[in-house]
Scaffold this motif. Structure first.
Motif, mmCIF file in Angstrom:
data_model
loop_
_atom_site.group_PDB
_atom_site.id
_atom_site.type_symbol
_atom_site.label_atom_id
_atom_site.label_comp_id
_atom_site.label_asym_id
_atom_site.label_seq_id
_atom_site.Cartn_x
_atom_site.Cartn_y
_atom_site.Cartn_z
ATOM 1 N N VAL A 37 45.662 28.111 9.920
ATOM 2 C CA VAL A 37 45.031 27.043 9.134
ATOM 3 C C VAL A 37 45.574 25.686 9.555
ATOM 4 O O VAL A 37 44.824 24.716 9.703
ATOM 5 N N TRP A 38 46.878 25.605 9.779
ATOM 6 C CA TRP A 38 47.494 24.339 10.210
ATOM 7 C C TRP A 38 46.919 23.891 11.554
ATOM 8 O O TRP A 38 46.604 22.721 11.740
ATOM 9 N N ALA A 39 46.784 24.819 12.479
ATOM 10 C CA ALA A 39 46.223 24.490 13.797
ATOM 11 C C ALA A 39 44.775 24.037 13.662
ATOM 12 O O ALA A 39 44.349 23.079 14.318
ATOM 13 N N GLU A 40 44.009 24.711 12.800
ATOM 14 C CA GLU A 40 42.617 24.321 12.591
ATOM 15 C C GLU A 40 42.526 22.933 11.970
ATOM 16 O O GLU A 40 41.653 22.139 12.335
ATOM 17 N N LEU A 41 43.425 22.628 11.028
ATOM 18 C CA LEU A 41 43.439 21.293 10.425
ATOM 19 C C LEU A 41 43.757 20.221 11.457
ATOM 20 O O LEU A 41 43.120 19.164 11.494
ATOM 21 N N GLN A 42 44.752 20.483 12.293
ATOM 22 C CA GLN A 42 45.105 19.500 13.325
ATOM 23 C C GLN A 42 43.943 19.302 14.287
ATOM 24 O O GLN A 42 43.629 18.175 14.671
ATOM 25 N N GLY A 44 40.826 19.788 13.629
ATOM 26 C CA GLY A 44 39.791 19.078 12.879
ATOM 27 C C GLY A 44 40.049 17.587 12.828
ATOM 28 O O GLY A 44 39.130 16.780 13.008
ATOM 29 N N TRP A 45 41.302 17.199 12.590
ATOM 30 C CA TRP A 45 41.641 15.773 12.544
ATOM 31 C C TRP A 45 41.476 15.125 13.917
ATOM 32 O O TRP A 45 41.029 13.979 14.025
ATOM 33 N N GLN A 46 41.842 15.851 14.968
ATOM 34 C CA GLN A 46 41.679 15.309 16.313
ATOM 35 C C GLN A 46 40.200 15.122 16.624
ATOM 36 O O GLN A 46 39.797 14.084 17.173
ATOM 37 N N THR A 47 39.385 16.098 16.257
ATOM 38 C CA THR A 47 37.942 15.988 16.474
ATOM 39 C C THR A 47 37.380 14.829 15.663
ATOM 40 O O THR A 47 36.551 14.061 16.156
ATOM 41 N N PHE A 48 37.835 14.698 14.418
ATOM 42 C CA PHE A 48 37.394 13.604 13.563
ATOM 43 C C PHE A 48 37.737 12.254 14.188
ATOM 44 O O PHE A 48 36.895 11.355 14.267
ATOM 45 N N ALA A 49 38.964 12.126 14.661
ATOM 46 C CA ALA A 49 39.391 10.863 15.278
ATOM 47 C C ALA A 49 38.578 10.564 16.534
ATOM 48 O O ALA A 49 38.177 9.414 16.763
ATOM 49 N N GLN A 50 38.310 11.580 17.334
ATOM 50 C CA GLN A 50 37.498 11.377 18.542
ATOM 51 C C GLN A 50 36.076 10.965 18.176
ATOM 52 O O GLN A 50 35.507 10.068 18.804
ATOM 53 N N ASP A 51 35.498 11.600 17.147
ATOM 54 C CA ASP A 51 34.148 11.239 16.707
ATOM 55 C C ASP A 51 34.098 9.798 16.217
ATOM 56 O O ASP A 51 33.155 9.061 16.519
ATOM 57 N N VAL A 52 35.116 9.401 15.456
ATOM 58 C CA VAL A 52 35.169 8.033 14.949
ATOM 59 C C VAL A 52 35.244 7.037 16.101
ATOM 60 O O VAL A 52 34.519 6.043 16.136
ATOM 61 N N MET A 53 36.127 7.300 17.056
ATOM 62 C CA MET A 53 36.280 6.377 18.185
ATOM 63 C C MET A 53 35.009 6.321 19.036
ATOM 64 O O MET A 53 34.598 5.252 19.473
#
Length: 103
Positions: A37-42, A44-53
């Motif tokens: 779950v921790w790896a999936e959250l990390q 997810g956040w990386q994907t979110f940050a890439q999408d935002v940028m």
């Protein structure tokens, strides 16, 4: 095992061993799930940050292409301000005349 005390000892030891193994297995499974779950959250956040940028860069590029040049140059700005000041002065004068006629 004819002696009940010896039999109770070995039964208790077997119970403790089985409980320890099951608890160890359960804790290992829980730790594995938490890590997953921790790896999936990390991720997810990386994907979110890439999408935002990516979106921010795309919008900035569109905004740069749609940028409209100013309607006047810097030299014209002073002339425009002078014209506006003259119009304001003329309006004030007309307003004073109107007020003095109606007073």
């Amino acid at each position: 095992m004819k002696n009940p005390v010896v039999q109770a000892f070995f039964v208790g030891k077997a119970v403790a061993d089985v409980l320890r193994e099951r608890l160890e297995s359960a804790l290992t499974d829980i730790a594995g799930e938490v890590g997953k779950v921790w790896a999936e959250l990390q991720e997810g956040w990386q994907t979110f940050a890439q999408d935002v940028m990516t979106r921010a860069e795309a919008e900035a590029s569109v905004a740069a292409q749609e940028r409209v040049p100013p309607p006047f140059q810097t030299e014209d700005l002073q002339a425009t301000l002078d014209d506006l000041r003259a119009e304001v002065a003329q309006l004030r004068s007309e307003l004073q005349k109107y007020r003095s006629r109606n007073a």
